[in-house]
Design a protein around this motif. Structure first.
Motif, PDB file in Angstrom:
ATOM      1  N   ASP A  88       1.012  -1.180  -0.022  1.00 49.49           N
ATOM      2  CA  ASP A  88      -0.120   0.006  -0.112  1.00 49.49           C
ATOM      3  C   ASP A  88       0.795   1.186   0.103  1.00 49.49           C
ATOM      4  O   ASP A  88       0.502   2.383  -0.611  1.00 49.49           O
ATOM      5  N   LEU A  89       1.884   1.266   0.761  1.00 45.60           N
ATOM      6  CA  LEU A  89       2.683   2.406   0.664  1.00 45.60           C
ATOM      7  C   LEU A  89       3.475   2.580  -0.751  1.00 45.60           C
ATOM      8  O   LEU A  89       3.690   3.780  -1.098  1.00 45.60           O
ATOM      9  N   LEU A  90       3.825   1.670  -1.124  1.00 44.02           N
ATOM     10  CA  LEU A  90       4.398   1.704  -2.619  1.00 44.02           C
ATOM     11  C   LEU A  90       3.660   2.257  -3.758  1.00 44.02           C
ATOM     12  O   LEU A  90       3.975   2.479  -4.730  1.00 44.02           O
ATOM     13  N   LYS A  91       2.246   2.139  -3.523  1.00 46.30           N
ATOM     14  CA  LYS A  91       1.204   2.917  -4.194  1.00 46.30           C
ATOM     15  C   LYS A  91       1.373   4.105  -4.472  1.00 46.30           C
ATOM     16  O   LYS A  91       1.113   4.781  -5.538  1.00 46.30           O
ATOM     17  N   VAL A  92       1.835   4.653  -3.384  1.00 48.87           N
ATOM     18  CA  VAL A  92       1.621   6.263  -3.375  1.00 48.87           C
ATOM     19  C   VAL A  92       3.171   6.770  -3.159  1.00 48.87           C
ATOM     20  O   VAL A  92       3.495   8.006  -3.370  1.00 48.87           O
ATOM     21  N   HIS A  93       4.249   5.838  -3.152  1.00 47.48           N
ATOM     22  CA  HIS A  93       5.429   6.314  -3.021  1.00 47.48           C
ATOM     23  C   HIS A  93       6.203   5.769  -4.152  1.00 47.48           C
ATOM     24  O   HIS A  93       6.610   4.742  -4.378  1.00 47.48           O
ATOM     25  N   CYS A  94       6.494   6.640  -5.243  1.00 51.45           N
ATOM     26  CA  CYS A  94       7.108   6.227  -6.516  1.00 51.45           C
ATOM     27  C   CYS A  94       8.775   5.756  -6.133  1.00 51.45           C
ATOM     28  O   CYS A  94       9.344   6.331  -5.334  1.00 51.45           O
ATOM     29  N   ASN A  95       9.178   4.925  -7.103  1.00 54.12           N
ATOM     30  CA  ASN A  95      10.594   4.505  -7.074  1.00 54.12           C
ATOM     31  C   ASN A  95      11.134   4.312  -5.586  1.00 54.12           C
ATOM     32  O   ASN A  95      12.349   5.061  -5.257  1.00 54.12           O
ATOM     33  N   SER A  96      10.571   3.661  -4.945  1.00 48.63           N
ATOM     34  CA  SER A  96      10.925   3.310  -3.472  1.00 48.63           C
ATOM     35  C   SER A  96      11.586   1.764  -3.292  1.00 48.63           C
ATOM     36  O   SER A  96      11.121   0.889  -3.881  1.00 48.63           O
ATOM     37  N   LEU A  97      12.512   1.736  -2.191  1.00 48.03           N
ATOM     38  CA  LEU A  97      12.689   0.517  -1.808  1.00 48.03           C
ATOM     39  C   LEU A  97      12.307   0.374  -0.405  1.00 48.03           C
ATOM     40  O   LEU A  97      12.264   1.187   0.456  1.00 48.03           O
ATOM     41  N   ALA A  98      11.768  -0.743  -0.109  1.00 46.73           N
ATOM     42  CA  ALA A  98      11.067  -1.040   1.058  1.00 46.73           C
ATOM     43  C   ALA A  98      12.023  -2.551   1.870  1.00 46.73           C
ATOM     44  O   ALA A  98      12.269  -3.535   1.056  1.00 46.73           O
ATOM     45  N   LEU A  99      12.011  -2.434   3.156  1.00 45.37           N
ATOM     46  CA  LEU A  99      12.772  -3.483   4.097  1.00 45.37           C
ATOM     47  C   LEU A  99      11.814  -3.904   4.882  1.00 45.37           C
ATOM     48  O   LEU A  99      11.431  -3.139   5.686  1.00 45.37           O
ATOM     49  N   VAL A 100      11.479  -5.214   4.814  1.00 42.48           N
ATOM     50  CA  VAL A 100      10.574  -5.965   5.895  1.00 42.48           C
ATOM     51  C   VAL A 100      11.403  -6.963   6.747  1.00 42.48           C
ATOM     52  O   VAL A 100      12.018  -7.565   6.169  1.00 42.48           O
ATOM     53  N   LEU A 101      11.220  -6.726   7.937  1.00 45.32           N
ATOM     54  CA  LEU A 101      11.856  -7.794   8.852  1.00 45.32           C
ATOM     55  C   LEU A 101      10.669  -8.355   9.649  1.00 45.32           C
ATOM     56  O   LEU A 101       9.789  -7.834  10.410  1.00 45.32           O
ATOM     57  N   SER A 102      10.869  -9.747   9.545  1.00 46.07           N
ATOM     58  CA  SER A 102       9.843 -10.699  10.401  1.00 46.07           C
ATOM     59  C   SER A 102      10.610 -11.611  11.366  1.00 46.07           C
ATOM     60  O   SER A 102      11.380 -12.327  10.966  1.00 46.07           O
ATOM     61  N   MET A 103      10.110 -11.590  12.553  1.00 46.54           N
ATOM     62  CA  MET A 103      10.695 -12.706  13.455  1.00 46.54           C
ATOM     63  C   MET A 103       9.740 -12.809  14.850  1.00 46.54           C
ATOM     64  O   MET A 103       8.704 -12.060  14.990  1.00 46.54           O
ATOM     65  N   GLU A 104      10.160 -13.511  15.687  1.00 48.03           N
ATOM     66  CA  GLU A 104       9.532 -13.599  16.846  1.00 48.03           C
ATOM     67  C   GLU A 104      10.531 -13.756  18.168  1.00 48.03           C
ATOM     68  O   GLU A 104      11.458 -15.023  17.764  1.00 48.03           O
TER      69      GLU A 104
ATOM     70  N   PHE B 202       7.773 -23.296  19.523  1.00 46.53           N
ATOM     71  CA  PHE B 202       8.516 -22.050  18.745  1.00 46.53           C
ATOM     72  C   PHE B 202      10.065 -22.156  18.968  1.00 46.53           C
ATOM     73  O   PHE B 202      10.765 -22.676  19.881  1.00 46.53           O
ATOM     74  N   ARG B 203      10.496 -21.862  17.918  1.00 41.32           N
ATOM     75  CA  ARG B 203      12.377 -21.644  17.773  1.00 41.32           C
ATOM     76  C   ARG B 203      12.873 -20.565  17.190  1.00 41.32           C
ATOM     77  O   ARG B 203      12.027 -19.496  16.692  1.00 41.32           O
ATOM     78  N   MET B 204      14.108 -20.286  17.130  1.00 42.24           N
ATOM     79  CA  MET B 204      14.817 -19.309  16.736  1.00 42.24           C
ATOM     80  C   MET B 204      14.910 -19.010  15.166  1.00 42.24           C
ATOM     81  O   MET B 204      15.184 -20.085  14.445  1.00 42.24           O
ATOM     82  N   GLY B 205      14.677 -17.783  14.801  1.00 38.11           N
ATOM     83  CA  GLY B 205      14.520 -17.767  13.550  1.00 38.11           C
ATOM     84  C   GLY B 205      14.102 -16.226  12.805  1.00 38.11           C
ATOM     85  O   GLY B 205      13.556 -15.623  13.875  1.00 38.11           O
ATOM     86  N   GLY B 206      14.265 -15.664  11.907  1.00 36.71           N
ATOM     87  CA  GLY B 206      13.885 -14.358  11.200  1.00 36.71           C
ATOM     88  C   GLY B 206      13.990 -14.413   9.763  1.00 36.71           C
ATOM     89  O   GLY B 206      14.975 -15.120   9.332  1.00 36.71           O
ATOM     90  N   ALA B 207      13.565 -13.366   9.228  1.00 38.78           N
ATOM     91  CA  ALA B 207      13.904 -13.049   7.753  1.00 38.78           C
ATOM     92  C   ALA B 207      13.761 -11.656   7.443  1.00 38.78           C
ATOM     93  O   ALA B 207      13.085 -10.690   8.211  1.00 38.78           O
ATOM     94  N   ALA B 208      14.407 -11.323   6.463  1.00 33.21           N
ATOM     95  CA  ALA B 208      14.630  -9.842   5.783  1.00 33.21           C
ATOM     96  C   ALA B 208      14.154 -10.040   4.272  1.00 33.21           C
ATOM     97  O   ALA B 208      14.892 -11.020   3.654  1.00 33.21           O
ATOM     98  N   ILE B 209      13.132  -9.131   4.095  1.00 36.01           N
ATOM     99  CA  ILE B 209      12.677  -9.198   2.532  1.00 36.01           C
ATOM    100  C   ILE B 209      12.854  -7.822   2.027  1.00 36.01           C
ATOM    101  O   ILE B 209      12.596  -6.693   2.660  1.00 36.01           O
TER     102      ILE B 209
END
Length: 457
Positions: free
Chosen positions: A200-216, A237-244
């Motif tokens: 949704d943010l990229l719909k209104v912000h042109c030419n943008s890079l976004a970084l998503v971080l997911s973990m617990e 539950f175990r240790m882990g995470g991702a960056a997109i």
């Protein structure tokens, strides 16, 4: 004769005038139509939804010394002196049936006796995971941290001040005008919620890079009481995470791995049974834990059914849609069951949240999938355990490491989380992937899928 000639000349002049008028009108009309067409094309081009590209992603690979084989896990619970015999027996039973193997890891703080659940331990775990995956991702693609325009993190049960995104901004020197969002309390499906927010943010912000971080964070969330619904969370539950890394920049179209096709969210929070199926709360002795109700699988099935009803018309071929619609007519009179469409005709790959063996089996049964369709989910659960919102990315890396994802293939990611939520994301592979590219599975992909009780017949 002169009069006749004069009349003829007048007629010719009239015809010439009419012809010139029509020619001028036609030229004017053609010019006007051309301008309108150009305007319509420009409006369509600049107003159409911008594509969301997934450039790449990185999953955390814990070091081997953090592994907790099931016998060691049970022994650790026993010598910690926290649990009574009944609680130990329950956790042993859940562990042995969980589908989690001996390579799944927990942070250093959980290896300690007694486990360290302090704020500093949770912070250290979070930084270890996220600093590693962000560094790997940015260095692999030679991304200048200052070029990141948007950053979104999701971690449900650990919500520090300053926020998790602030940790990354401080560590990597991101820009002062970066758009930063930290999501919490949204459960295992929060990874796809983060993708939704970025889209949704990229719909209104042109030419943008976004970084998503997911973990617990595992460190601060161990339960030390006697409530059976809360003890289950200790075991899975175990240790882990991702960056997109996501983008809407045109220059990234040819280097990106995937393009986001659809994202559908379902929230059953208005229903009490669904709302209470996964809940952080106090037990009778005041100890905090996450309670998983016996109705969890049923609630997940109901949420998935609603989600599928919205997603289906967007992805299924027309013959499958007609079969489904046709089955609704006799069902209305109680004469037949609803036809479940064949989603294999829409997707080549499935990534089901690795929340537990029962969840994976429940989705396979509901969607009439085979064991091979849930292989990536089962193997992720076996090797990494339930890593919450990041599990879907471990599953996609498994498919990549197995060289199964081809250009043009579509992948269905299915996430579940507290609330209760069911979310679906559909990705299309737009590049030729190199299975030799290193990821979290590369060191041992040749050992998978495992056989026997570890998921694959």
């Amino acid at each position: 004769m002169t009069r006749t000639l004069s009349i003829s000349l007048e007629k010719m002049e009239l015809f010439l005038f009419i012809y010139e008028s029509l020619s001028s009108s036609a030229h004017y009309l053609a010019t006007s139509v051309s301008i309108v067409i150009i305007i319509v094309i420009l409006v369509y081009y600049f107003s159409r939804p911008r594509c969301t590209y997934l450039i790449d992603f990185s999953c955390y690979q814990p070091p081997d010394y953090l592994r907790v084989p099931i016998p060691n896990f049970i022994e650790h619970l026993e010598i910690s002196g926290v649990f009574g015999r009944e609680s130990l027996d329950l956790q042993r039973k859940v562990l042995e049936r969980s589908g989690i193997g001996d390579e799944a890891c927990v942070p250093v703080s959980v290896h300690e006796i007694p486990p360290d659940s302090s704020f500093s331990a949770a912070t250290a775990e979070t930084q270890e995971i996220l600093f590693t995956v962000v560094k790997d991702l940015l260095s692999k693609h030679r991304i200048d941290p200052a070029s990141i325009d948007i950053i979104v993190s999701n971690c449900s049960l650990f919500c520090p001040t300053p926020s998790i995104t602030s940790m990354i901004i401080n560590r990597f020197g991101l820009r002062r005008d970066i758009k930063s969002f930290s999501l919490s309390g949204m459960g295992c499906s929060a990874g796809l919620l983060s993708i939704n927010l970025v889209r949704d943010l990229l719909k209104v912000h042109c030419n943008s890079l976004a970084l998503v971080l997911s973990m617990e964070a595992v460190s601060p969330n161990g339960y030390k009481g006697k409530s059976k619904p809360m003890l289950i969370a200790n075991t899975i539950f175990r240790m882990g995470g991702a960056a997109i890394l996501l983008s809407n920049r045109k220059q990234d179209k040819h280097s990106a791995k995937y393009k986001l096709k659809h994202l559908v969210r379902t929230h059953l929070g208005s229903d009490n049974e669904s709302y209470e199926s996964v809940m952080q709360q106090n037990d009778e002795e005041g100890r905090v834990g996450v309670s998983l109700s016996k109705q969890l699988v049923m609630v997940a099935s109901r949420a998935l059914k609603i989600n599928v009803m919205e997603l289906g018309p967007r992805v299924l071929p027309y013959p499958e849609q007609l079969k489904y619609m046709g089955s609704l007519i006799p069902r209305r009179w109680g004469r037949a069951r609803t036809y479940m469409p064949n989603f294999k005709k829409a997707f080549q790959h499935f990534c089901i949240h690795a929340g537990g063996r029962a969840i994976i089996e429940g989705v396979e049964k509901h969607l009439k999938l085979g064991k091979e369709d849930g292989e990536a989910s089962r193997m992720t659960l076996y090797r990494y355990g339930n890593t919450s919102s990041s599990s879907l990315w471990y599953e996609l890396q498994y498919l990549e490491a197995k060289a199964r994802v081809k250009r043009g293939d579509t992948i269905w990611q299915i996430g579940f989380g507290s609330g209760f939520k069911a979310n679906s994301a559909v990705w299309q592979c737009i590049s030729e992937l190199n299975p030799k590219d290193r990821n979290a599975w590369s060191d041992r992909i040749h050992l998978y899928p495992v056989r026997g009780d570890a998921q694959v017949p």
